[in-house]
Design a protein around this motif. Structure first.
Motif, PDB file in Angstrom:
ATOM      1  N   GLN A 254       0.920  -1.189  -0.010  1.00 55.61           N
ATOM      2  CA  GLN A 254      -0.028   0.126   0.041  1.00 55.61           C
ATOM      3  C   GLN A 254       0.907   1.181   0.160  1.00 55.61           C
ATOM      4  O   GLN A 254       1.781   1.368   0.902  1.00 55.61           O
ATOM      5  N   SER A 255       0.626   2.088  -1.073  1.00 56.74           N
ATOM      6  CA  SER A 255       1.440   3.363  -0.823  1.00 56.74           C
ATOM      7  C   SER A 255       0.650   4.398  -1.664  1.00 56.74           C
ATOM      8  O   SER A 255      -0.111   3.846  -3.007  1.00 56.74           O
ATOM      9  N   LYS A 256       0.721   5.551  -1.567  1.00 54.42           N
ATOM     10  CA  LYS A 256       0.065   6.619  -2.445  1.00 54.42           C
ATOM     11  C   LYS A 256       1.259   7.076  -3.308  1.00 54.42           C
ATOM     12  O   LYS A 256       0.597   7.683  -4.283  1.00 54.42           O
ATOM     13  N   ASP A 257       2.261   6.628  -3.206  1.00 55.09           N
ATOM     14  CA  ASP A 257       3.170   7.278  -4.309  1.00 55.09           C
ATOM     15  C   ASP A 257       3.916   6.316  -5.094  1.00 55.09           C
ATOM     16  O   ASP A 257       4.310   6.654  -6.091  1.00 55.09           O
ATOM     17  N   PHE A 258       4.101   5.161  -4.645  1.00 56.41           N
ATOM     18  CA  PHE A 258       4.677   4.200  -5.346  1.00 56.41           C
ATOM     19  C   PHE A 258       4.390   2.881  -5.636  1.00 56.41           C
ATOM     20  O   PHE A 258       3.409   2.376  -4.799  1.00 56.41           O
ATOM     21  N   THR A 259       4.647   2.075  -6.710  1.00 55.31           N
ATOM     22  CA  THR A 259       4.308   0.788  -7.271  1.00 55.31           C
ATOM     23  C   THR A 259       5.327   0.061  -6.213  1.00 55.31           C
ATOM     24  O   THR A 259       6.350   0.635  -5.827  1.00 55.31           O
ATOM     25  N   LEU A 260       4.759  -1.196  -6.144  1.00 59.80           N
ATOM     26  CA  LEU A 260       6.098  -2.170  -5.498  1.00 59.80           C
ATOM     27  C   LEU A 260       7.374  -1.991  -6.317  1.00 59.80           C
ATOM     28  O   LEU A 260       8.383  -2.171  -5.283  1.00 59.80           O
ATOM     29  N   PRO A 261       7.651  -2.197  -7.603  1.00 55.33           N
ATOM     30  CA  PRO A 261       8.956  -2.237  -7.924  1.00 55.33           C
ATOM     31  C   PRO A 261       9.507  -0.972  -7.622  1.00 55.33           C
ATOM     32  O   PRO A 261      10.726  -0.801  -7.672  1.00 55.33           O
ATOM     33  N   GLN A 262       8.854   0.212  -7.709  1.00 57.34           N
ATOM     34  CA  GLN A 262       9.544   1.264  -7.565  1.00 57.34           C
ATOM     35  C   GLN A 262       9.920   1.447  -6.144  1.00 57.34           C
ATOM     36  O   GLN A 262      10.931   2.130  -5.618  1.00 57.34           O
ATOM     37  N   ALA A 263       9.189   0.878  -5.267  1.00 57.69           N
ATOM     38  CA  ALA A 263       9.316   1.119  -3.612  1.00 57.69           C
ATOM     39  C   ALA A 263      10.626   0.276  -3.349  1.00 57.69           C
ATOM     40  O   ALA A 263      11.590   0.701  -2.684  1.00 57.69           O
ATOM     41  N   LYS A 264      10.921  -0.769  -4.132  1.00 53.03           N
ATOM     42  CA  LYS A 264      12.121  -1.588  -4.143  1.00 53.03           C
ATOM     43  C   LYS A 264      13.352  -0.851  -4.462  1.00 53.03           C
ATOM     44  O   LYS A 264      14.553  -1.073  -3.934  1.00 53.03           O
ATOM     45  N   LEU A 265      13.218  -0.212  -5.544  1.00 51.67           N
ATOM     46  CA  LEU A 265      14.315   0.772  -5.821  1.00 51.67           C
ATOM     47  C   LEU A 265      14.441   1.941  -4.772  1.00 51.67           C
ATOM     48  O   LEU A 265      15.928   2.130  -4.506  1.00 51.67           O
ATOM     49  N   LYS A 266      13.488   2.333  -4.372  1.00 56.06           N
ATOM     50  CA  LYS A 266      13.560   3.604  -3.405  1.00 56.06           C
ATOM     51  C   LYS A 266      14.411   3.066  -2.166  1.00 56.06           C
ATOM     52  O   LYS A 266      14.893   3.784  -1.477  1.00 56.06           O
TER      53      LYS A 266
END
Ligand code: SF4
Length: 401
Positions: A254-266
């Motif tokens: 759950q995130s208002k900003d990122f997809t899961l693949p984006q979050a892994k990069l972040k």
């Protein structure tokens, strides 16, 4: 909290002009794509690469593929985002990757592209002189007289950091054929390799497996600290550490900003020791998604980090970390556990069953025949709690079918 954007909603946001530029060009002609390339609104941030004095984009193009030999849209689009760094290798794309990079650098100008290439340390390449010959062969395929960085590819043996190879690296730098020298490693004792590199000198950068599953790895953290102190650039690979899609959904991210693949990069970029991440961005959707995450000034929240930690815990038995010295050290014979599980991952997660099958079937009989050996101690030793017997059975079932 809103639901995480999935790839479809990400694309919707882009097409509405929310992020990036020109993604509706997925169905565009080459000319349209060129126009979109020129219209890139922004570029990804850059970080210093160790103490080389150079900066690189925090995300860069993985080249384990073939490229369009006339006009590769993903390379041109990436360039528009400021992603001029391409990571290739002699063997990538069945030997075609470097040739595709050659086409690209002639289109945009050699000085506008950072090329890192690598050779595997096998056959005639297992000496310092052989390594130098490897660089010459790469330069021929790349149609250039220098690369920005040259790596020994996927090394596991610390002897490749002995003076013979460090001197070869120095020689190649002095000759002007490469500006920098280093290695990649994602199997075996990665912390040991990084620690040794920190003590021997002559290594400018290391590309290694690093992702959200490894924050707590004490040895790896110590090695990264030592490398950073020694001025070595640290590049992350295998940042997604994917498991099959149904398992990834075990934690509904759950995130208002990122997809899961984006979050892994972040999560990887949150570690300031990491100078950049390689990503296999072979379609425009993934490229746009990654570039958008890189350009976003928003950081992951603690809640998002906790979700990644939970995902790591819950899916650990399906995520091999490549530490084959642990399990294979407990097995008599030549069984290649980590390789087989990696090929299974290519099949289950990368949507590339052909490559997975080819690689798996290229293993020798003893390297893949798990039924002849006792796996009990290896299973006990695996830090991820992987049922190695079951996963190898699955690998054989799907990769020899
Ligand atoms: S099976 Fe376990 S011990 Fe073996 S490489 Fe994978 S994570 Fe490491």
């Amino acid at each position: 909290m809103k639901s995480a954007m999935d790839r479809r909603s990400f694309m919707k946001g882009v097409a509405m002009g929310g992020v990036g530029a020109g993604v509706s060009g997925l169905a565009a002609t080459t000319a349209e794509a060129q126009g979109a390339d020129a219209a890139a609104a922004s570029t990804v941030p850059r970080r210093q690469l160790g103490t080389t004095g150079e900066t690189i984009p925090i995300i860069f193009m993985g080249g384990s593929r073939t490229f369009d030999m006339k006009y590769d849209r993903s390379l041109h689009r990436a360039h528009g985002f400021g992603i001029e760094y391409i990571d290739t290798a002699e063997k990538y794309g069945g030997g075609q990757s470097q040739k595709g990079v050659a086409v690209f650098h002639k289109q945009v100008g050699r000085d506008k592209v950072w090329i890192t290439t690598k050779v595997e340390m096998e056959g005639e390449r297992t000496t310092g002189e052989g390594l130098k010959k490897g660089l010459d062969d790469c330069l021929a395929d790349l149609e250039t007289d220098y690369v920005n960085m040259f790596f020994m590819h996927m090394i596991q043996d610390p002897r490749y950091l002995d003076p013979e190879f460090i001197k070869a690296g120095d020689d190649m730098k002095k000759s002007g054929k490469t500006k920098f020298f280093g290695f990649s490693c994602h199997h075996g004792n990665v912390p040991e390799m990084i620690s040794k590199a920190a003590s021997v000198g002559g290594i400018d950068a290391i590309m290694f497996r690093y992702n959200f599953r490894q924050y707590g790895d004490v040895e790896l953290n110590k090695a990264m600290d030592a490398a950073k102190k020694a001025g070595i650039g640290l590049l992350a690979m295998k940042t997604q550490s994917s498991v099959p899609e149904d398992l990834e959904k075990v934690v509904e991210f759950q995130s208002k900003d990122f997809t899961l693949p984006q979050a892994k990069l972040k999560a990887v970029w949150a570690d300031e020791r990491i100078d950049g991440c390689v990503s296999q961005m072979d379609n425009l959707q993934i490229l746009e998604e990654n570039a958008t995450a890189a350009m976003s000034p928003v950081n992951l929240t603690m809640t998002e980090f906790h979700q990644l930690n939970r995902l790591a815990r819950m899916t650990a038995p399906y995520a091999c970390l490549g530490c084959n010295q642990i399990c294979e050290g407990k097995i008599a014979g030549k069984l290649k556990v980590a390789d087989a599980l990696r090929y299974l991952m290519y099949h289950e997660c990368y949507g590339d069953p052909e490559t997975a099958r080819l690689l798996y079937n290229a293993l020798g009989v003893e390297e893949r025949d798990y039924e002849r050996v006792d796996l009990a101690e290896a299973i006990k030793a695996c830090p991820q709690g992987i049922r190695i017997d079951e996963r190898l059975r699955k690998a054989r079932a799907v990769l020899t079918a």
